[in-house]
Design a protein around this motif. Structure first.
Motif, PDB file in Angstrom:
ATOM      1  N   ARG A 136      20.598  -2.026  56.468  1.00 46.58           N
ATOM      2  CA  ARG A 136      21.059  -2.371  55.115  1.00 46.58           C
ATOM      3  C   ARG A 136      21.404  -3.847  55.057  1.00 46.58           C
TER       4      ARG A 136
ATOM      5  N   ASP B 221      19.737  -0.438  50.914  1.00 47.12           N
ATOM      6  CA  ASP B 221      19.843   0.521  52.020  1.00 47.12           C
ATOM      7  C   ASP B 221      18.483   1.095  52.351  1.00 47.12           C
ATOM      8  N   GLY B 222      18.350   1.591  53.569  1.00 48.65           N
ATOM      9  CA  GLY B 222      17.156   2.333  53.958  1.00 48.65           C
ATOM     10  C   GLY B 222      16.017   1.486  54.501  1.00 48.65           C
TER      11      GLY B 222
ATOM     12  N   GLY C 295      13.179   1.338  51.218  1.00 45.51           N
ATOM     13  CA  GLY C 295      14.492   1.853  50.879  1.00 45.51           C
ATOM     14  C   GLY C 295      14.857   1.828  49.413  1.00 45.51           C
ATOM     15  N   ARG C 296      16.161   1.698  49.162  1.00 46.91           N
ATOM     16  CA  ARG C 296      16.735   1.783  47.827  1.00 46.91           C
ATOM     17  C   ARG C 296      17.624   0.585  47.551  1.00 46.91           C
TER      18      ARG C 296
ATOM     19  N   THR D  55      18.831   3.553  59.904  1.00 48.53           N
ATOM     20  CA  THR D  55      18.148   2.598  59.032  1.00 48.53           C
ATOM     21  C   THR D  55      19.026   1.358  58.904  1.00 48.53           C
TER      22      THR D  55
END
Length: 189
Positions: free
Chosen positions: A91, A167-168, A146-147, A89
């Protein structure tokens, strides 16, 4: 075809001179070492362990530099592109130094942006805050994107670094759009 070949990305050039200065080892020497050790077939953790064995005595934060050397090699070898994590993933991050203590900085974020329902078209999940001995946090998920972790880390008595780490992300296509979004939100504070 590798992720790097598909995107045209390779090693971030700014990372290499810093790595060379810190370790006293030329990038070509790092490349020869990694290739001799078969790093193209290793996991990120294994490449970082290899790099750690070559960090000079007395280097501040050798584990961090080993991670950086591993990431630079992975980018060079086409195993990942800039912005991509070892999980595949992507970021992105942005930060700003604030003239506030860490809790006040998180409160400023919460006041300015805490009620926001979406970011770049992705619904924001329920936020949660936490605090450790070193940092204060505000975290939330983004539907399909994501987060996000907003963290405030003290920098002296009356300042802190407020950082947004996202992230993600499923692809690297929108990294710069996300970076601009987070920088704009930090600038509003």
């Amino acid at each position: 075809m590798s992720a790097a070949a598909e995107s045209g990305n390779s090693t971030r050039p700014g990372n290499i001179p810093a790595l060379e200065r810190a370790t006293g080892r030329a990038w070509d020497d790092w490349l020869r070492y990694f290739e001799a050790e078969g790093a193209r077939e290793l996991t990120h953790a294994d490449i970082a362990r290899l790099a750690r064995t070559r960090m000079p005595e007395g280097l501040d934060n050798p584990d961090w530099w080993a991670q950086g050397a591993a990431i630079a090699y992975e980018q060079h070898a086409g195993l990942r592109v800039p912005g991509q994590s070892s999980s595949g993933t992507f970021r992105v991050s942005a930060s700003r130094t604030m003239p506030l203590d860490r809790d006040a900085a998180i409160d400023a974020w919460r006041t300015a942006h805490g009620e926001r329902e979406a970011h770049l078209g992705h619904a924001a999940g329920e936020p949660r805050s936490s605090r450790t001995e070193k940092r204060s946090f505000w975290r939330f998920g983004l539907d399909g994107a994501g987060r996000v972790e907003v963290s405030a880390t003290p920098k002296g008595d009356d300042r802190c670094i407020l950082a947004v780490n996202h992230d993600g992300l499923p692809s690297g296509d929108r990294i710069e759009a996300w970076r601009g979004h987070w920088k704009a939100m930090l600038a509003e504070l």
